[in-house]
Design a protein around this motif. Structure first.
Motif, PDB file in Angstrom:
ATOM      1  N   ALA A   1       0.835  -1.200   0.000  1.00 30.85           N
ATOM      2  CA  ALA A   1       0.000   0.000   0.000  1.00 30.85           C
ATOM      3  C   ALA A   1       0.870   1.250   0.000  1.00 30.85           C
ATOM      4  CB  ALA A   1      -0.907   0.000   1.223  1.00 30.85           C
ATOM      5  N   VAL A   2       0.497   2.226  -0.809  1.00 27.86           N
ATOM      6  CA  VAL A   2       1.132   3.544  -0.816  1.00 27.86           C
ATOM      7  C   VAL A   2      -0.002   4.549  -0.650  1.00 27.86           C
ATOM      8  CG1 VAL A   2       2.642   5.150  -2.032  1.00 27.86           C
ATOM      9  CG2 VAL A   2       2.886   2.682  -2.417  1.00 27.86           C
ATOM     10  N   ARG A   3       0.028   5.316   0.440  1.00 24.64           N
ATOM     11  CA  ARG A   3      -1.132   6.138   0.786  1.00 24.64           C
ATOM     12  C   ARG A   3      -0.680   7.400   1.518  1.00 24.64           C
ATOM     13  NH1 ARG A   3      -2.552   5.133   6.231  1.00 24.64           N
ATOM     14  NH2 ARG A   3      -1.201   3.563   7.217  1.00 24.64           N
TER      15      ARG A   3
ATOM     16  N   SER B   1       5.979   0.508   7.337  1.00 26.03           N
ATOM     17  CA  SER B   1       5.704  -0.563   8.287  1.00 26.03           C
ATOM     18  C   SER B   1       5.583  -1.884   7.540  1.00 26.03           C
ATOM     19  CB  SER B   1       4.426  -0.288   9.098  1.00 26.03           C
ATOM     20  OG  SER B   1       3.304  -0.166   8.247  1.00 26.03           O
ATOM     21  N   GLY B   2       5.707  -2.981   8.300  1.00 24.84           N
ATOM     22  CA  GLY B   2       5.706  -4.308   7.702  1.00 24.84           C
ATOM     23  C   GLY B   2       4.619  -5.205   8.266  1.00 24.84           C
TER      24      GLY B   2
ATOM     25  N   PHE C   1       5.646  -1.450  14.774  1.00 28.06           N
ATOM     26  CA  PHE C   1       6.991  -1.019  14.401  1.00 28.06           C
ATOM     27  C   PHE C   1       6.905  -0.215  13.101  1.00 28.06           C
ATOM     28  CE2 PHE C   1      11.143  -1.479  12.355  1.00 28.06           C
ATOM     29  CZ  PHE C   1      11.946  -0.979  13.359  1.00 28.06           C
ATOM     30  N   ARG C   2       7.179   1.084  13.206  1.00 27.14           N
ATOM     31  CA  ARG C   2       7.103   1.979  12.049  1.00 27.14           C
ATOM     32  C   ARG C   2       8.295   2.930  12.086  1.00 27.14           C
ATOM     33  NH1 ARG C   2       1.126   4.455  12.583  1.00 27.14           N
ATOM     34  NH2 ARG C   2       1.921   4.826  14.692  1.00 27.14           N
ATOM     35  N   LYS C   3       8.917   3.135  10.932  1.00 26.80           N
ATOM     36  CA  LYS C   3      10.063   4.036  10.820  1.00 26.80           C
ATOM     37  C   LYS C   3       9.824   5.021   9.684  1.00 26.80           C
ATOM     38  CE  LYS C   3      13.315   3.749  12.938  1.00 26.80           C
ATOM     39  NZ  LYS C   3      13.738   4.221  14.271  1.00 26.80           N
ATOM     40  N   SER C   4      10.422   6.208   9.814  1.00 27.21           N
ATOM     41  CA  SER C   4      10.192   7.259   8.824  1.00 27.21           C
ATOM     42  C   SER C   4      11.499   7.863   8.333  1.00 27.21           C
ATOM     43  CB  SER C   4       9.320   8.368   9.419  1.00 27.21           C
ATOM     44  OG  SER C   4       8.028   7.900   9.689  1.00 27.21           O
TER      45      SER C   4
ATOM     46  N   ASP D   1       3.419  -1.336   3.920  1.00 33.44           N
ATOM     47  CA  ASP D   1       2.677  -0.078   3.963  1.00 33.44           C
ATOM     48  C   ASP D   1       3.639   1.102   3.897  1.00 33.44           C
ATOM     49  OD1 ASP D   1      -0.131   1.174   4.651  1.00 33.44           O
ATOM     50  OD2 ASP D   1       1.321   2.222   5.910  1.00 33.44           O
ATOM     51  N   ILE D   2       3.384   2.009   2.976  1.00 31.75           N
ATOM     52  CA  ILE D   2       4.136   3.252   2.835  1.00 31.75           C
ATOM     53  C   ILE D   2       3.142   4.397   2.969  1.00 31.75           C
ATOM     54  CG2 ILE D   2       5.544   4.679   1.298  1.00 31.75           C
ATOM     55  CD1 ILE D   2       6.500   2.098  -0.049  1.00 31.75           C
TER      56      ILE D   2
END
Length: 413
Positions: free
Chosen positions: A112-114, A193-194, A206-209, A257-258
Protein backbone atom coordinates in the motif's frame (compact mmCIF):
# COMPACT_ATOMS: atom_id res chain seq x y z
CA UNK A 1 27.82 5.09 -6.01
CA UNK A 2 24.28 5.49 -7.34
CA UNK A 3 21.93 2.62 -7.94
CA UNK A 4 22.36 1.07 -11.34
CA UNK A 5 20.42 -1.14 -13.67
CA UNK A 6 21.62 -4.70 -13.97
CA UNK A 7 18.86 -6.78 -15.45
CA UNK A 8 21.32 -9.49 -16.48
CA UNK A 9 22.32 -10.16 -12.88
CA UNK A 10 18.75 -10.66 -11.70
CA UNK A 11 17.53 -12.32 -14.89
CA UNK A 12 17.81 -15.75 -13.31
CA UNK A 13 15.38 -14.60 -10.64
CA UNK A 14 12.34 -15.07 -12.82
CA UNK A 15 8.95 -13.57 -12.22
CA UNK A 16 7.66 -17.04 -11.42
CA UNK A 17 10.36 -17.49 -8.78
CA UNK A 18 9.70 -14.13 -7.16
CA UNK A 19 5.95 -14.71 -7.11
CA UNK A 20 6.31 -18.17 -5.64
CA UNK A 21 4.52 -18.60 -2.33
CA UNK A 22 6.84 -19.47 0.50
CA UNK A 23 5.35 -21.62 3.24
CA UNK A 24 7.43 -21.97 6.39
CA UNK A 25 5.10 -23.64 8.83
CA UNK A 26 8.06 -24.99 10.78
CA UNK A 27 9.69 -21.65 11.45
CA UNK A 28 10.49 -22.71 15.03
CA UNK A 29 9.88 -19.24 16.44
CA UNK A 30 8.82 -20.72 19.73
CA UNK A 31 12.07 -22.63 20.09
CA UNK A 32 10.38 -25.98 20.54
CA UNK A 33 13.08 -27.97 18.76
CA UNK A 34 16.33 -29.05 20.32
CA UNK A 35 19.41 -27.00 19.59
CA UNK A 36 22.56 -28.62 18.34
CA UNK A 37 25.25 -29.49 20.84
CA UNK A 38 27.59 -26.92 19.33
CA UNK A 39 28.27 -23.67 21.09
CA UNK A 40 30.50 -20.67 20.55
CA UNK A 41 32.41 -18.57 23.07
CA UNK A 42 32.12 -14.86 22.37
CA UNK A 43 35.10 -12.71 23.45
CA UNK A 44 33.28 -10.54 25.97
CA UNK A 45 35.07 -9.24 29.06
CA UNK A 46 32.41 -10.79 31.30
CA UNK A 47 29.81 -13.49 31.03
CA UNK A 48 27.71 -15.04 29.87
CA UNK A 49 30.02 -15.73 26.95
CA UNK A 50 28.74 -19.05 25.62
CA UNK A 51 26.07 -19.06 22.90
CA UNK A 52 24.51 -22.09 21.18
CA UNK A 53 24.89 -22.59 17.45
CA UNK A 54 21.53 -23.32 15.87
CA UNK A 55 20.75 -25.00 12.54
CA UNK A 56 17.01 -25.07 13.15
CA UNK A 57 15.70 -21.98 11.38
CA UNK A 58 14.39 -22.50 7.82
CA UNK A 59 16.52 -21.06 5.02
CA UNK A 60 19.35 -20.56 7.54
CA UNK A 61 22.62 -22.38 8.05
CA UNK A 62 24.55 -22.44 11.34
CA UNK A 63 23.91 -19.23 13.27
CA UNK A 64 24.73 -17.94 16.75
CA UNK A 65 21.49 -18.01 18.71
CA UNK A 66 20.98 -14.80 20.67
CA UNK A 67 17.23 -15.13 21.16
CA UNK A 68 14.51 -17.44 19.93
CA UNK A 69 11.35 -15.32 20.11
CA UNK A 70 11.54 -12.98 18.32
CA UNK A 71 14.43 -14.56 16.42
CA UNK A 72 17.82 -12.92 16.88
CA UNK A 73 20.46 -14.83 14.94
CA UNK A 74 24.06 -13.67 14.66
CA UNK A 75 26.51 -14.36 11.85
CA UNK A 76 29.71 -16.15 12.97
CA UNK A 77 32.77 -14.00 12.23
CA UNK A 78 34.45 -16.68 10.12
CA UNK A 79 31.66 -16.26 7.55
CA UNK A 80 32.97 -12.76 6.75
CA UNK A 81 36.37 -14.22 5.85
CA UNK A 82 34.89 -16.19 2.94
CA UNK A 83 33.91 -13.27 0.76
CA UNK A 84 32.75 -9.68 0.61
CA UNK A 85 29.07 -10.66 0.34
CA UNK A 86 27.41 -12.41 3.28
CA UNK A 87 25.56 -15.56 2.14
CA UNK A 88 21.80 -15.40 2.57
CA UNK A 89 21.65 -18.52 4.71
CA UNK A 90 24.04 -16.98 7.26
CA UNK A 91 22.89 -13.35 7.06
CA UNK A 92 22.00 -12.16 10.55
CA UNK A 93 18.38 -11.86 11.69
CA UNK A 94 16.83 -9.30 14.03
CA UNK A 95 13.11 -8.78 14.65
CA UNK A 96 11.40 -6.49 17.15
CA UNK A 97 8.06 -8.27 17.58
CA UNK A 98 7.49 -12.00 17.87
CA UNK A 99 4.30 -12.14 15.77
CA UNK A 100 5.87 -12.78 12.38
CA UNK A 101 4.05 -14.43 9.46
CA UNK A 102 5.34 -17.95 8.94
CA UNK A 103 4.28 -17.81 5.29
CA UNK A 104 3.52 -15.13 2.73
CA UNK A 105 1.29 -15.62 -0.31
CA UNK A 106 3.21 -13.57 -2.85
CA UNK A 107 0.33 -13.69 -5.36
CA UNK A 108 -2.08 -12.10 -2.88
CA UNK A 109 0.45 -9.72 -1.31
CA UNK A 110 -0.04 -5.99 -1.89
CA UNK A 111 2.11 -2.99 -1.01
CA UNK A 112 0.00 0.00 0.00
CA UNK A 113 1.13 3.54 -0.82
CA UNK A 114 -1.13 6.14 0.79
CA UNK A 115 -1.32 9.32 2.80
CA UNK A 116 -0.35 12.71 1.41
CA UNK A 117 -0.39 11.48 -2.21
CA UNK A 118 -2.37 12.20 -5.35
CA UNK A 119 -3.23 8.55 -5.96
CA UNK A 120 -3.45 5.71 -3.43
CA UNK A 121 -1.68 2.61 -4.75
CA UNK A 122 -2.02 -1.10 -4.07
CA UNK A 123 0.93 -2.73 -5.80
CA UNK A 124 1.46 -6.42 -6.36
CA UNK A 125 4.87 -8.02 -6.67
CA UNK A 126 4.10 -8.31 -10.36
CA UNK A 127 3.52 -4.56 -10.57
CA UNK A 128 6.92 -3.90 -9.01
CA UNK A 129 8.64 -6.35 -11.32
CA UNK A 130 7.41 -4.33 -14.30
CA UNK A 131 9.19 -1.22 -12.99
CA UNK A 132 12.87 -0.44 -13.75
CA UNK A 133 15.09 -2.75 -11.70
CA UNK A 134 18.15 -1.55 -9.84
CA UNK A 135 20.74 -3.16 -7.61
CA UNK A 136 23.07 -1.91 -4.93
CA UNK A 137 25.71 -3.44 -2.65
CA UNK A 138 25.11 -2.25 0.91
CA UNK A 139 25.91 -3.19 4.48
CA UNK A 140 22.98 -3.85 6.79
CA UNK A 141 24.07 -3.38 10.43
CA UNK A 142 22.05 -3.46 13.63
CA UNK A 143 22.32 -0.29 15.71
CA UNK A 144 23.40 -2.46 18.64
CA UNK A 145 26.01 -4.51 16.81
CA UNK A 146 28.87 -5.26 19.27
CA UNK A 147 26.72 -4.28 22.28
CA UNK A 148 28.20 -7.12 24.30
CA UNK A 149 31.52 -5.26 24.39
CA UNK A 150 30.10 -2.19 26.16
CA UNK A 151 31.59 -1.57 29.60
CA UNK A 152 29.71 -1.22 31.83
CA UNK A 153 27.25 -3.56 30.17
CA UNK A 154 23.85 -2.27 29.02
CA UNK A 155 20.51 -4.05 28.46
CA UNK A 156 19.58 -5.47 25.08
CA UNK A 157 20.77 -8.25 22.81
CA UNK A 158 24.38 -8.99 23.67
CA UNK A 159 25.65 -9.13 20.12
CA UNK A 160 29.29 -9.69 19.30
CA UNK A 161 30.35 -8.30 15.89
CA UNK A 162 28.06 -10.44 13.74
CA UNK A 163 24.85 -8.37 13.75
CA UNK A 164 25.71 -7.14 10.27
CA UNK A 165 25.93 -8.38 6.71
CA UNK A 166 26.65 -7.18 3.20
CA UNK A 167 24.46 -8.07 0.23
CA UNK A 168 23.78 -7.14 -3.35
CA UNK A 169 20.18 -5.97 -3.14
CA UNK A 170 17.90 -5.96 -6.20
CA UNK A 171 14.59 -4.18 -6.49
CA UNK A 172 13.10 -0.83 -7.46
CA UNK A 173 13.80 2.74 -6.42
CA UNK A 174 11.53 4.05 -3.70
CA UNK A 175 11.52 7.33 -5.63
CA UNK A 176 9.89 5.63 -8.61
CA UNK A 177 7.13 4.20 -6.44
CA UNK A 178 6.49 7.54 -4.74
CA UNK A 179 6.48 9.36 -8.07
CA UNK A 180 3.90 6.90 -9.34
CA UNK A 181 1.62 7.82 -6.43
CA UNK A 182 2.39 11.52 -6.78
CA UNK A 183 3.57 13.43 -3.72
CA UNK A 184 1.38 16.34 -2.69
CA UNK A 185 2.87 19.70 -1.76
CA UNK A 186 3.65 19.92 1.94
CA UNK A 187 4.84 16.34 2.38
CA UNK A 188 7.35 16.12 5.26
CA UNK A 189 8.21 12.46 5.84
CA UNK A 190 7.49 8.97 4.55
CA UNK A 191 6.61 6.25 7.07
CA UNK A 192 7.10 2.51 6.57
CA UNK A 193 5.70 -0.56 8.29
CA UNK A 194 5.71 -4.31 7.70
CA UNK A 195 3.70 -7.45 8.35
CA UNK A 196 5.08 -8.18 11.83
CA UNK A 197 2.79 -7.34 14.74
CA UNK A 198 3.12 -6.58 18.46
CA UNK A 199 2.49 -9.43 20.87
CA UNK A 200 -0.10 -7.37 22.78
CA UNK A 201 -2.64 -4.95 21.27
CA UNK A 202 -1.49 -1.90 23.22
CA UNK A 203 2.14 -2.18 22.06
CA UNK A 204 3.18 0.19 19.25
CA UNK A 205 3.43 -1.09 15.68
CA UNK A 206 6.99 -1.02 14.40
CA UNK A 207 7.10 1.98 12.05
CA UNK A 208 10.06 4.04 10.82
CA UNK A 209 10.19 7.26 8.82
CA UNK A 210 12.55 9.11 6.49
CA UNK A 211 12.49 12.76 5.52
CA UNK A 212 10.83 13.23 2.13
CA UNK A 213 14.03 14.33 0.39
CA UNK A 214 15.91 11.29 1.71
CA UNK A 215 13.12 8.95 0.63
CA UNK A 216 13.28 10.42 -2.88
CA UNK A 217 17.08 10.58 -3.23
CA UNK A 218 17.20 7.74 -5.77
CA UNK A 219 19.29 5.47 -3.54
CA UNK A 220 16.69 4.24 -1.05
CA UNK A 221 15.10 1.18 -2.61
CA UNK A 222 12.51 -1.54 -2.16
CA UNK A 223 14.27 -4.88 -2.55
CA UNK A 224 12.79 -8.22 -3.52
CA UNK A 225 16.09 -10.11 -3.90
CA UNK A 226 19.48 -10.34 -2.24
CA UNK A 227 22.68 -11.77 -3.66
CA UNK A 228 20.89 -12.82 -6.82
CA UNK A 229 18.39 -14.99 -4.99
CA UNK A 230 14.92 -14.71 -3.56
CA UNK A 231 15.09 -12.98 -0.18
CA UNK A 232 14.72 -15.33 2.80
CA UNK A 233 11.54 -14.84 4.81
CA UNK A 234 13.48 -14.11 7.99
CA UNK A 235 15.36 -11.34 6.19
CA UNK A 236 12.18 -9.66 4.99
CA UNK A 237 10.50 -11.56 2.13
CA UNK A 238 8.70 -10.49 0.04
CA UNK A 239 9.89 -6.85 0.21
CA UNK A 240 12.43 -5.01 2.31
CA UNK A 241 13.25 -1.32 2.49
CA UNK A 242 16.94 -0.65 1.81
CA UNK A 243 18.36 2.55 3.32
CA UNK A 244 22.05 2.50 2.34
CA UNK A 245 24.48 3.99 4.84
CA UNK A 246 21.91 4.02 7.68
CA UNK A 247 21.45 1.56 10.53
CA UNK A 248 19.11 -1.35 9.93
CA UNK A 249 16.34 -0.08 12.18
CA UNK A 250 15.17 1.81 9.07
CA UNK A 251 15.40 -1.25 6.81
CA UNK A 252 11.79 -2.34 7.38
CA UNK A 253 11.25 -6.05 6.68
CA UNK A 254 8.16 -7.55 5.05
CA UNK A 255 7.39 -4.01 3.91
CA UNK A 256 3.64 -3.71 3.35
CA UNK A 257 2.68 -0.08 3.96
CA UNK A 258 4.14 3.25 2.84
CA UNK A 259 2.47 6.38 4.19
CA UNK A 260 3.43 9.89 3.10
CA UNK A 261 3.06 12.32 6.01
CA UNK A 262 2.44 16.07 6.06
CA UNK A 263 3.90 16.24 9.59
CA UNK A 264 6.92 14.94 11.46
CA UNK A 265 6.47 11.37 12.68
CA UNK A 266 6.29 11.23 16.48
CA UNK A 267 5.49 7.54 16.87
CA UNK A 268 7.32 5.58 19.60
CA UNK A 269 9.90 4.02 17.28
CA UNK A 270 11.01 7.45 16.06
CA UNK A 271 10.61 9.68 19.12
CA UNK A 272 11.62 7.34 21.94
CA UNK A 273 13.21 4.11 20.74
CA UNK A 274 16.43 4.14 18.74
CA UNK A 275 17.56 7.53 19.94
CA UNK A 276 21.15 8.45 20.75
CA UNK A 277 22.87 11.25 22.68
CA UNK A 278 23.43 14.32 20.50
CA UNK A 279 27.16 14.25 21.32
CA UNK A 280 30.32 13.29 19.41
CA UNK A 281 30.26 9.51 18.79
CA UNK A 282 26.93 9.36 20.70
CA UNK A 283 29.10 9.17 23.82
CA UNK A 284 28.13 9.95 27.41
CA UNK A 285 29.40 8.81 30.80
CA UNK A 286 27.44 6.14 32.66
CA UNK A 287 24.77 7.81 34.77
CA UNK A 288 24.89 11.10 32.88
CA UNK A 289 21.48 12.75 32.54
CA UNK A 290 19.96 15.79 30.87
CA UNK A 291 21.40 14.89 27.47
CA UNK A 292 19.55 15.83 24.27
CA UNK A 293 18.54 12.71 22.37
CA UNK A 294 18.08 12.41 18.59
CA UNK A 295 17.07 9.51 16.30
CA UNK A 296 19.96 7.28 15.28
CA UNK A 297 20.64 7.49 11.55
CA UNK A 298 23.95 7.31 9.66
CA UNK A 299 26.46 4.55 10.23
CA UNK A 300 30.09 5.20 11.11
CA UNK A 301 33.25 3.50 9.81
CA UNK A 302 34.30 0.11 11.12
CA UNK A 303 36.96 -2.52 10.44
CA UNK A 304 37.37 -6.10 11.62
CA UNK A 305 39.83 -8.97 11.59
CA UNK A 306 38.36 -12.04 9.92
CA UNK A 307 41.22 -14.57 9.89
CA UNK A 308 42.69 -13.73 13.32
CA UNK A 309 40.74 -14.07 16.55
CA UNK A 310 41.42 -12.79 20.04
CA UNK A 311 44.09 -14.97 21.68
CA UNK A 312 45.14 -16.60 18.41
CA UNK A 313 48.54 -18.22 17.99
CA UNK A 314 50.76 -17.31 15.04
CA UNK A 315 54.04 -18.95 14.01
CA UNK A 316 57.10 -17.13 15.37
CA UNK A 317 59.79 -16.19 12.89
CA UNK A 318 57.44 -16.24 9.91
CA UNK A 319 55.48 -13.58 8.08
CA UNK A 320 51.70 -13.77 8.19
CA UNK A 321 48.89 -12.46 6.00
CA UNK A 322 46.32 -10.68 8.17
CA UNK A 323 43.01 -9.87 6.53
CA UNK A 324 39.56 -8.58 7.27
CA UNK A 325 36.70 -6.37 6.17
CA UNK A 326 35.88 -2.70 6.58
CA UNK A 327 33.16 -0.26 5.62
CA UNK A 328 33.00 3.52 5.68
CA UNK A 329 29.57 3.87 7.26
CA UNK A 330 27.60 6.30 5.13
CA UNK A 331 30.33 6.70 2.52
CA UNK A 332 33.31 4.93 0.95
CA UNK A 333 36.36 3.49 2.65
CA UNK A 334 39.33 5.83 2.12
CA UNK A 335 41.95 3.67 3.83
CA UNK A 336 42.47 0.88 6.33
CA UNK A 337 45.55 0.79 8.56
CA UNK A 338 47.22 -1.73 10.89
CA UNK A 339 49.28 -0.98 13.98
CA UNK A 340 51.56 -3.38 15.84
CA UNK A 341 52.86 -0.92 18.45
CA UNK A 342 49.70 0.06 20.33
CA UNK A 343 48.74 2.74 17.84
CA UNK A 344 52.01 4.68 17.76
CA UNK A 345 52.52 3.99 14.06
CA UNK A 346 50.20 2.73 11.35
CA UNK A 347 50.86 0.93 8.07
CA UNK A 348 48.40 0.92 5.17
CA UNK A 349 46.49 -2.20 4.25
CA UNK A 350 45.93 -3.30 0.68
CA UNK A 351 42.27 -2.86 -0.22
CA UNK A 352 40.29 -5.38 -2.23
CA UNK A 353 37.77 -4.78 -5.00
CA UNK A 354 35.48 -1.79 -4.57
CA UNK A 355 31.83 -2.87 -4.82
CA UNK A 356 30.46 0.59 -4.08
CA UNK A 357 30.58 3.07 -1.26
CA UNK A 358 28.05 1.26 0.93
CA UNK A 359 29.63 -2.18 0.67
CA UNK A 360 32.15 -4.12 2.72
CA UNK A 361 35.70 -3.69 1.45
CA UNK A 362 38.20 -6.48 2.00
CA UNK A 363 41.69 -5.58 3.24
CA UNK A 364 44.97 -7.43 3.79
CA UNK A 365 48.35 -6.73 5.39
CA UNK A 366 51.39 -9.00 5.36
CA UNK A 367 53.16 -8.56 8.67
CA UNK A 368 56.89 -9.31 9.06
CA UNK A 369 58.40 -12.10 11.10
CA UNK A 370 57.05 -12.01 14.62
CA UNK A 371 59.35 -12.55 17.59
CA UNK A 372 58.21 -15.06 20.17
CA UNK A 373 55.85 -13.57 22.70
CA UNK A 374 52.66 -11.57 22.92
CA UNK A 375 51.63 -8.98 20.34
CA UNK A 376 48.72 -6.61 19.84
CA UNK A 377 47.31 -6.03 16.36
CA UNK A 378 45.10 -2.97 15.87
CA UNK A 379 43.01 -2.12 12.82
CA UNK A 380 41.21 1.09 11.91
CA UNK A 381 39.23 2.47 8.99
CA UNK A 382 39.03 6.03 7.70
CA UNK A 383 36.05 7.00 5.57
CA UNK A 384 36.16 9.18 2.49
CA UNK A 385 34.63 12.00 4.54
CA UNK A 386 37.58 11.83 6.95
CA UNK A 387 35.79 10.06 9.80
CA UNK A 388 38.28 7.82 11.65
CA UNK A 389 37.54 5.06 14.09
CA UNK A 390 38.26 6.40 17.58
CA UNK A 391 40.87 4.83 19.85
CA UNK A 392 38.51 4.86 22.83
CA UNK A 393 35.11 3.08 22.81
CA UNK A 394 32.01 5.19 23.17
CA UNK A 395 29.27 4.46 25.73
CA UNK A 396 25.57 5.15 25.88
CA UNK A 397 22.56 3.61 27.61
CA UNK A 398 21.35 1.78 24.51
CA UNK A 399 24.63 0.21 23.44
CA UNK A 400 24.49 1.84 20.01
CA UNK A 401 27.13 2.82 17.43
CA UNK A 402 30.23 1.15 18.85
CA UNK A 403 33.03 1.68 16.33
CA UNK A 404 36.31 1.92 18.25
CA UNK A 405 39.58 0.59 16.83
CA UNK A 406 39.57 -3.21 16.98
CA UNK A 407 42.43 -4.98 18.74
CA UNK A 408 43.44 -8.64 18.54
CA UNK A 409 45.96 -9.95 21.08
CA UNK A 410 47.98 -12.78 19.56
CA UNK A 411 50.87 -14.99 20.61
CA UNK A 412 53.81 -15.87 18.39
CA UNK A 413 55.15 -19.32 19.27
Amino acid sequence: MPLHRNDQHVQALSRRAVLKTIGLAGLALAGSSAWADQSMRLPFASGPQERPITHDFPQKGPMILQRTRPPLLETPMEVFDRGVFTPNDQFYVRWHWAVIPTSVDADAFRLAVRGHVNQVLSLSIGDLLKMPRVELAAVNQCSGNSRGFFSPRVPGAQWAHGAMGNALWAGVRLKDVLDRAGIKSGAIQVRFSGLDEPVVPEAPDFRKSLDIDHARDGEVMIAFAMNGEQMPLLNGFPLRLIVPGWYSTYWVKMLSDIEVLDRADDNYWMATAYTIPDTPHANITPGQTGVKMIPISRMVPRSFFTNVTEGASLPAGASAAIRGIAFGGDTSVAKVELSMDDGQTWQPATLGEDHGKYSFRRWQVTIPQLAKGHHSLMIRCTSLSGDVQPATPNWNNSGFMLNAVETAHVTAA
